[in-house]
Motif scaffolding. Structure first.
Motif, short mmCIF file in Angstrom:
data_model
loop_
_atom_site.label_atom_id
_atom_site.label_comp_id
_atom_site.label_asym_id
_atom_site.label_seq_id
_atom_site.Cartn_x
_atom_site.Cartn_y
_atom_site.Cartn_z
N LEU A 132 -24.30 24.48 6.95
CA LEU A 132 -25.66 23.99 7.22
C LEU A 132 -25.68 22.47 7.14
O LEU A 132 -25.16 21.89 6.19
CB LEU A 132 -26.65 24.56 6.21
CG LEU A 132 -26.83 26.09 6.17
CD1 LEU A 132 -27.67 26.47 4.96
CD2 LEU A 132 -27.46 26.59 7.45
N ALA A 133 -26.26 21.84 8.14
CA ALA A 133 -26.47 20.40 8.12
C ALA A 133 -27.96 20.14 7.95
O ALA A 133 -28.75 20.45 8.85
CB ALA A 133 -25.97 19.76 9.41
N ASP A 134 -28.33 19.60 6.78
CA ASP A 134 -29.74 19.40 6.46
C ASP A 134 -30.47 20.72 6.67
O ASP A 134 -29.98 21.77 6.29
CB ASP A 134 -30.33 18.26 7.30
CG ASP A 134 -29.56 16.95 7.10
OD1 ASP A 134 -29.13 16.69 5.96
OD2 ASP A 134 -29.37 16.21 8.08
N ALA A 135 -31.66 20.67 7.30
CA ALA A 135 -32.37 21.91 7.66
C ALA A 135 -32.46 22.02 9.17
O ALA A 135 -33.35 22.70 9.70
CB ALA A 135 -33.77 21.91 7.04
N LEU B 85 -29.38 22.26 11.52
CA LEU B 85 -28.31 22.94 12.24
C LEU B 85 -27.58 23.89 11.30
O LEU B 85 -27.43 23.62 10.11
CB LEU B 85 -27.30 21.94 12.81
CG LEU B 85 -27.75 21.04 13.96
CD1 LEU B 85 -26.67 20.01 14.26
CD2 LEU B 85 -28.05 21.86 15.21
N GLY B 86 -27.13 25.00 11.86
CA GLY B 86 -26.32 25.95 11.10
C GLY B 86 -25.26 26.56 11.99
O GLY B 86 -25.52 26.85 13.16
N LEU B 87 -24.06 26.71 11.48
CA LEU B 87 -22.97 27.34 12.21
C LEU B 87 -22.51 28.57 11.45
O LEU B 87 -22.14 28.47 10.27
CB LEU B 87 -21.80 26.36 12.39
CG LEU B 87 -20.64 26.84 13.26
CD1 LEU B 87 -21.08 27.00 14.72
CD2 LEU B 87 -19.45 25.88 13.17
N VAL B 88 -22.54 29.72 12.13
CA VAL B 88 -22.16 30.98 11.50
C VAL B 88 -21.05 31.61 12.32
O VAL B 88 -21.30 32.13 13.41
CB VAL B 88 -23.36 31.96 11.41
CG1 VAL B 88 -22.94 33.23 10.68
CG2 VAL B 88 -24.55 31.31 10.73
N PRO B 89 -19.80 31.57 11.85
CA PRO B 89 -18.71 32.26 12.55
C PRO B 89 -18.94 33.76 12.57
O PRO B 89 -19.47 34.35 11.62
CB PRO B 89 -17.47 31.89 11.73
CG PRO B 89 -17.86 30.62 11.03
CD PRO B 89 -19.32 30.77 10.73
N PRO C 285 -12.12 34.39 18.46
CA PRO C 285 -13.18 34.29 17.45
C PRO C 285 -14.44 33.70 18.07
O PRO C 285 -14.37 32.94 19.05
CB PRO C 285 -12.59 33.36 16.40
CG PRO C 285 -11.60 32.53 17.15
CD PRO C 285 -11.03 33.43 18.22
N GLY C 286 -15.58 34.05 17.53
CA GLY C 286 -16.85 33.53 18.03
C GLY C 286 -17.69 32.98 16.90
O GLY C 286 -17.42 33.20 15.73
N ALA C 287 -18.75 32.25 17.25
CA ALA C 287 -19.68 31.71 16.28
C ALA C 287 -21.01 31.46 16.98
O ALA C 287 -21.08 31.42 18.21
CB ALA C 287 -19.15 30.41 15.68
N VAL C 288 -22.07 31.31 16.18
CA VAL C 288 -23.36 30.93 16.75
C VAL C 288 -23.81 29.63 16.09
O VAL C 288 -23.67 29.45 14.87
CB VAL C 288 -24.45 32.02 16.54
CG1 VAL C 288 -24.14 33.22 17.42
CG2 VAL C 288 -24.56 32.43 15.09
N LEU C 289 -24.31 28.71 16.90
CA LEU C 289 -24.88 27.46 16.43
C LEU C 289 -26.39 27.61 16.47
O LEU C 289 -26.96 27.85 17.53
CB LEU C 289 -24.42 26.29 17.30
CG LEU C 289 -24.96 24.90 16.91
CD1 LEU C 289 -24.41 24.49 15.55
CD2 LEU C 289 -24.59 23.87 17.97
N LEU C 290 -27.02 27.49 15.32
CA LEU C 290 -28.46 27.70 15.20
C LEU C 290 -29.18 26.37 15.05
O LEU C 290 -28.78 25.52 14.25
CB LEU C 290 -28.77 28.57 13.98
CG LEU C 290 -28.07 29.93 13.91
CD1 LEU C 290 -28.34 30.59 12.57
CD2 LEU C 290 -28.54 30.83 15.05
N HIS C 291 -30.25 26.21 15.82
CA HIS C 291 -31.13 25.06 15.67
C HIS C 291 -32.29 25.46 14.76
O HIS C 291 -32.41 26.61 14.33
CB HIS C 291 -31.62 24.59 17.03
CG HIS C 291 -30.52 24.07 17.92
ND1 HIS C 291 -30.14 22.75 17.94
CD2 HIS C 291 -29.70 24.72 18.78
CE1 HIS C 291 -29.15 22.59 18.79
NE2 HIS C 291 -28.85 23.77 19.32
N ARG C 292 -33.16 24.50 14.46
CA ARG C 292 -34.27 24.75 13.55
C ARG C 292 -35.09 25.95 14.03
O ARG C 292 -35.59 25.97 15.17
CB ARG C 292 -35.16 23.51 13.47
CG ARG C 292 -36.32 23.64 12.48
CD ARG C 292 -37.17 22.39 12.52
NE ARG C 292 -36.51 21.29 11.83
CZ ARG C 292 -36.74 20.98 10.56
NH1 ARG C 292 -37.60 21.70 9.85
NH2 ARG C 292 -36.14 19.97 9.99
N SER C 293 -35.20 26.94 13.16
CA SER C 293 -35.88 28.19 13.51
C SER C 293 -36.10 28.99 12.23
O SER C 293 -35.62 28.62 11.15
CB SER C 293 -35.03 29.00 14.49
OG SER C 293 -33.77 29.33 13.92
N GLY C 294 -36.81 30.12 12.38
CA GLY C 294 -37.01 30.99 11.23
C GLY C 294 -35.71 31.56 10.71
O GLY C 294 -35.54 31.73 9.49
#
Length: 330
Positions: free
Chosen positions: A201-204, A206-210, A219-228
């Motif tokens: 997690l970078a601050d609140a 960005l989030g990266l979840v392999p 292998p895969g991952a999802v990059l999440l932007h600000r969201s619930g």
């Protein structure tokens, strides 16, 4: 050396030659810098333009004092970086506003392949302004902790790092040396019995979840932007962090000698490392392997610590160690 100020190596070479030979003509500087005169003429024009050199009426050149000339360039760069930081904040707010109400595809990016995950992993840390939080589990997919080149750079600009390690990670080869190095840099580490996933997690923002390996083996991952969803992962990290055991490995100044200080009145750095690993849940054999000790040496140290504490069992020793500050609090 001066490329960060917008000067290329030839600019620097001619400027340094000019520092030692003031009031020089271009032909002499070309010989000193081992460059063609035509090229040196262009370099000198750039140096004069940016205030690093002066030109006389008879086409002789003198270097401007470094403290004044380079100091001015550094100040300009600092001013430019401050303006860029202000622009970053403005752009980030505009981006958040634009993301409001966007579709799921705008909030979640699917990343596939080791190289792409590694790139995003480093980018997430580079984007952090205040803190990076992570769950670390084995096996390492994109890169191992000692290959994380973005961490020391981010720490250098004031970003705080907190990481929770899955207990099984402490059995990975070399991980204790990596942990000691991270602790020395100011990273806060804790250990949990079992983590549900890898996470960065970078601050609140960005989030990266392999994810698990895709059917075709990548292998895969999802990059999440600000969201619930990102808010939920933020809360998950903080919950796990509060219940995880702090990992405090002392003795970062060098290797400890397992044969010394058996009669000392307090624990050595090696003793503290042994206690920290055992309290974190490692077996005797794994702790000994990580510290480069034989099981026999580890048991001898533990017997000495038990006698020193005046207790009989490992559990009593652990409680005594925490109460008397030999290791961090549970």
């Amino acid at each position: 050396m001066l490329d960060v100020l917008g000067l290329d190596p030839d600019d620097e070479r001619v400027y340094r030659a000019l520092l030692g030979r003031p009031n020089s003509a271009a032909v002499l500087l070309a010989d000193l810098a081992v460059l063609s005169q035509a090229h040196v003429d262009k370099v000198l024009s750039r140096l004069v333009e940016c205030g690093l050199a002066t030109r006389s009426a008879d086409e002789r050149f003198t270097a401007a004092p470094p403290a004044m000339a380079l100091g001015a360039l550094i100040s300009q760069r600092r001013d430019g970086l401050r303006m860029a930081e202000h622009a970053l904040v403005t752009f980030a707010e505009e981006h958040r506003a634009a993301m409001t109400g966007n579709s799921i595809s705008d909030l979640i990016e699917v990343v596939t392949g080791v190289d792409a995950i590694r790139h995003r992993f480093l980018q997430v840390q580079q984007a952090a302004r205040t803190q990076v939080r992570s769950f670390i589990t084995a096996p390492f997919v994109a890169l191992s902790p000692d290959e994380n080149t973005a961490e020391p750079v981010a720490i250098g600009r004031g970003v705080q790092f907190r990481a929770v390690l899955d207990r099984a990670v402490l059995g990975e080869p070399g991980i204790i040396d990596d942990a000691i190095d991270s602790l020395r840099k100011g990273v806060q580490l804790r250990v949990a019995d079992q983590l549900p996933m890898k996470l960065v997690l970078a601050d609140a923002d960005l989030g990266l979840v392999p994810l698990t390996v895709t059917p075709d083996g990548e292998p895969g991952a999802v990059l999440l932007h600000r969201s619930g969803l990102l808010d939920a992962l933020d809360a998950l990290f903080e919950t796990v962090w509060r219940t995880a055991h702090p990992l405090e490995l002392s003795g970062t100044g060098g290797e400890a000698d397992p044969t010394v200080a058996l009669g000392a009145t307090g624990p050595t750095d090696l003793d503290r490392r042994i206690l920290a690993l055992l309290l974190a849940g490692l077996t005797d054999q794994t702790a000994a392997a990580q510290l480069g000790l034989s099981p026999r040496t580890l048991h001898r140290r533990l017997r000495h610590l038990t006698d020193m504490a005046g207790v009989r069992t490992r559990m009593q020793l652990g409680g005594y160690a925490v109460r008397h500050g030999w290791v961090g609090p549970l």
